[in-house]
Design a protein around this motif. Structure first.
Motif, PDB file in Angstrom:
ATOM      1  N   ARG A 283      31.324  59.846  62.219  1.00 27.62           N
ATOM      2  CA  ARG A 283      31.283  60.365  63.873  1.00 27.62           C
ATOM      3  C   ARG A 283      29.981  61.020  64.333  1.00 27.62           C
ATOM      4  NH1 ARG A 283      36.654  63.044  62.913  1.00 27.62           N
ATOM      5  NH2 ARG A 283      38.149  61.681  63.695  1.00 27.62           N
ATOM      6  N   SER A 287      29.042  56.962  68.060  1.00 29.16           N
ATOM      7  CA  SER A 287      29.794  57.092  69.306  1.00 29.16           C
ATOM      8  C   SER A 287      31.193  56.601  68.905  1.00 29.16           C
ATOM      9  CB  SER A 287      29.311  56.838  70.389  1.00 29.16           C
ATOM     10  OG  SER A 287      29.186  55.366  70.578  1.00 29.16           O
ATOM     11  N   ALA A 288      32.213  56.980  69.574  1.00 26.69           N
ATOM     12  CA  ALA A 288      33.504  56.393  69.659  1.00 26.69           C
ATOM     13  C   ALA A 288      33.720  54.785  69.779  1.00 26.69           C
ATOM     14  CB  ALA A 288      34.543  57.197  70.634  1.00 26.69           C
ATOM     15  N   LEU A 291      32.043  53.367  66.640  1.00 30.10           N
ATOM     16  CA  LEU A 291      33.342  53.445  65.554  1.00 30.10           C
ATOM     17  C   LEU A 291      34.080  52.085  65.868  1.00 30.10           C
ATOM     18  CD1 LEU A 291      34.029  57.019  65.166  1.00 30.10           C
ATOM     19  CD2 LEU A 291      32.617  55.737  63.761  1.00 30.10           C
ATOM     20  N   THR A 332      40.241  56.923  66.252  1.00 32.86           N
ATOM     21  CA  THR A 332      39.268  57.047  67.386  1.00 32.86           C
ATOM     22  C   THR A 332      40.169  56.938  68.806  1.00 32.86           C
ATOM     23  OG1 THR A 332      37.548  56.124  66.051  1.00 32.86           O
ATOM     24  CG2 THR A 332      37.255  55.781  68.592  1.00 32.86           C
TER      25      THR A 332
END
Length: 527
Positions: A283, A287-288, A291, A332
């Motif tokens: 993380r 970023s999301a 991921l 996520t």
């Protein structure tokens, strides 16, 4: 390892969360053992890939159909008592599976039917279990608690399938189902031990159908939630191929037995645990969106490898890697969904999220099973791998929300003035707000108020508009409608601090010494 908030284990210092977390792990170990028994049993009862996929679909279809009503119930019922009832239902299903297997009366039809009933229990439990998390931990620990729940599921995924495979190979399906029955006793005991704080009676408490409509209105108006739901569907519709076909991969492609299938699923759990420990570091670097792209690449690579029938040891290693990618994606998506939802509608909106997730898994399982029936298992896996890469790259451009808004109630709306007591069920109610806006500020005002429109609809309005006075264009009239007086009073409670900031921005364009004039009109009953 020291349990600290910074390490991600802070929520475990809170006793109730820790006890329920451990009980959930035990319950999920039993559930995974049961699933091993059912997945392997169906390959004994039928060699059809479609029959295997039907069992997978029977487990997820109820969640797709019932998650939203379950979310409504989780928001209006005592969640502790509701969860206890669900656990009793699911234990009863496993008892029936045990008895049918022990007597040799199990058929594809009965297995699919009981799996479907078990799926009903899962549908009722999912949003309720997630909705209680804010009750168990402090606000600053919420994201860590969500991650720990995902970790707990995957600890169970690591132990349950392996345990189920060993018990299945040694003692048979009926004993494996018995393990699941015992696991429910631990969960029920923990829920009985939890003394949930009693909530005061609330004259504005929502009823089922009203709460159902309010949840749908919120879902339809939340642009941030739309992004999460779309990306969730796309990702899991393609990833479902590996889960729907894994029993056949284990038996036909890799030449394994029930114990090997359990090892494969256990490897997924091990990988998920490793991924959960890696997530805090990942993380900080990704970023999301990054991921999820990483999870897509991992999943596609594993599926491509399985499609060429690797040695069994390499397949086990690949499933460990798959588990890592799986936990990255699940955590996520779930973390983003939790971060953008206010508490008043959390259960219902999480139910919509679970509906989309399980709908994608259900539709995907059936579609990939049908494709494997005609094209072959290995070919289907390879096609799915290509699809995941394409979807991962394309959806990367559709950015997930950051979830940084303050969603706590602002309580800044004054109580509406009334000449007499208004019955709560009277409605619809029309609210009008009159603004005096300088022509030079008209454009930024309209931009701000259209942003506010989403907030009005999310919090309860079913219709909204902005009009101007034909005799004086400076006067702009915002109006919105809610279905009842009680719903408008609830709307007062739902306005968040982030929404208050939008309204403050809007008010800077209002001129005059007095604040905007607000009026409430209630439908008059016909004499």
């Amino acid at each position: 390892m020291t349990t600290t908030a910074s390490s991600g284990f802070g929520p475990l210092r809170q006793t109730v969360f820790a006890v329920l977390w451990v009980a959930t792990i035990i319950g999920n170990i039993g559930s995974f053992a049961r699933d091993i028994a059912s997945s392997w049993l169906v390959t004994d009862l039928s060699s059809s890939p479609l029959a295997v996929a039907m069992v997978q679909a029977a487990a997820t279809l109820p969640v797709f159909l019932l998650a939203i009503p379950a979310g409504v119930l989780s928001d209006i019922l005592d969640r502790r008592k509701f969860l206890i009832g669900i656990q009793i239902l699911m234990a009863s299903v496993s008892i029936c599976l045990l008895l049918l297997s022990a007597t040799g009366l199990q058929t594809i039809l009965s297995l699919v039917a009981l799996t479907f009933v078990g799926g009903i229990g899962a549908a009722l439990m999912g949003p309720t279990w997630q909705a209680i998390v804010p009750e168990l931990v402090k606000k600053q620990d919420l994201r860590d608690a969500v991650a720990l729940n995902s970790l707990g599921i995957n600890i169970a995924r690591a132990i349950g399938p392996a345990l189920g495979g060993i018990v299945l190979a040694t003692f048979g399906t009926s004993v494996t189902y018995g393990v699941d029955v015992i696991s429910y006793l631990f969960v029920i005991t923990a829920l009985l031990w939890w003394k949930r704080a009693k909530t005061d009676s609330d004259e504005l408490a929502e009823k089922f159908f009203g709460a159902f409509r309010a949840g749908l209105r919120y879902t339809m108006a939340s642009r941030e939630l739309h992004v999460v739901l779309l990306r969730t569907f796309l990702f899991f519709a393609f990833c479902s191929s590996v889960w729907a076909l894994l029993p056949l991969v284990a038996r036909r492609v890799l030449g394994g037995d029930a114990g090997f299938y359990g090892i494969l699923l256990g490897a997924v759990g091990v990988g998920a645990i490793a991924g959960a420990f890696l997530l805090p570091t990942l993380r900080q670097k990704c970023s999301a969106d990054g991921l999820l792209l990483l999870a897509s690449i991992i999943t596609a690579s594993v599926m491509a490898l399985l499609s060429i029938a690797p040695p069994q040891w390499l397949a086990v290693v690949a499933l460990v890697v798959l588990g890592c990618g799986w936990i990255i994606a699940l955590t996520t998506f779930n973390g983003v969904a939790q971060s953008i939802l206010p508490n008043w509608v959390r259960g219902r909106s999480l139910a919509v999220y679970l509906t989309v997730f399980n709908g994608a898994m259900t539709a995907g399982s059936l579609a990939w099973g049908a494709l494997a029936q005609s094209a072959g298992v290995q070919e289907t896996l390879f096609i799915g791998a290509i699809g995941i890469i394409v979807i991962g790259v394309v959806s990367y451009r559709l950015r997930l929300p950051k979830g940084e808004s303050d969603l706590l109630p602002s309580n800044h709306w004054p109580e509406p003035l009334t000449a007499e007591v208004v019955e709560h069920d009277r409605g619809p109610v029309l609210i009008q707000i009159e603004y005096d806006v300088d022509p030079q500020h008209r454009a930024p005002f309209l931009k701000a108020i259209y942003n506010l429109a989403y907030e009005r609809r999310r919090d309860g309005a079913y219709n909204w508009g902005i009009t101007e006075d034909s005799a004086n264009p400076r006067i702009l009239l915002e109006w919105f409608m809610v279905e009842s007086w009680a719903e408008h009073l609830r709307q007062h409670r739902r306005v968040s601090k982030a929404d208050a900031d939008i309204q403050a921005e809007l008010l800077q364009y209002h001129t005059g010494d007095e604040p905007p004039k607000v009026r409430h009109f209630i439908t008059t009953p016909r004499p």
